[in-house]
Design a protein around this motif. Structure first.
Motif, PDB file in Angstrom:
ATOM      1  N   ARG A 122       0.852  -1.184   0.000  1.00  0.00           N
ATOM      2  CA  ARG A 122       0.000   0.000   0.000  1.00  0.00           C
ATOM      3  C   ARG A 122       0.894   1.241   0.000  1.00  0.00           C
ATOM      4  N   SER A 123       0.587   2.165  -0.920  1.00  0.00           N
ATOM      5  CA  SER A 123       1.257   3.461  -0.908  1.00  0.00           C
ATOM      6  C   SER A 123       0.198   4.507  -0.591  1.00  0.00           C
ATOM      7  N   SER A 124       0.562   5.733  -0.641  1.00  0.00           N
ATOM      8  CA  SER A 124      -0.386   6.803  -0.331  1.00  0.00           C
ATOM      9  C   SER A 124      -1.593   6.815  -1.263  1.00  0.00           C
ATOM     10  N   PHE A 125      -1.379   6.425  -2.524  1.00  0.00           N
ATOM     11  CA  PHE A 125      -2.440   6.566  -3.514  1.00  0.00           C
ATOM     12  C   PHE A 125      -2.856   5.279  -4.204  1.00  0.00           C
ATOM     13  N   SER A 126      -2.177   4.169  -3.934  1.00  0.00           N
ATOM     14  CA  SER A 126      -2.505   2.964  -4.695  1.00  0.00           C
ATOM     15  C   SER A 126      -2.090   1.690  -3.949  1.00  0.00           C
TER      16      SER A 126
END
Length: 86
Positions: free
Chosen positions: A12-16
């Motif tokens: 998991r990243s900040s946007f995806s």
């Protein structure tokens, strides 16, 4: 009848979200999936994020990455190579 879902580890990243890929003992890149969240947690830990996917959906996602295999319910993983000296 619907296929049973697979539980697939992701990053998991900040946007995806991104599929988490692994390497076999022979060094080939592979996707990993589990038949239950409990099995995933036993191998990768409770902090591992995951998503539910069907096997055809997972195969479709890895096809363009050149990954051709999926290991289902692996017994364990190795986070990095272990170097030993004699």
């Amino acid at each position: 009848m619907l296929e049973d879902p697979l539980y697939v580890p992701v990053r998991r990243s900040s946007f995806s979200l991104a599929l988490r890929l692994f390497r076999t003992a022979a060094g080939k890149q592979t996707a990993v999936a589990f038949t239950s969240p409990l099995r995933l947690t036993k191998v990768l830990g409770s902090d591992q994020n995951w998503i539910r996917l069907s096997e055809p959906a997972l195969r479709s996602m890895i096809r363009d990455l050149g990954v051709i295999s999926i290991v289902i319910d692996p017994a364990g993983t190795m986070s990095r190579p272990i170097f030993r000296t004699a």
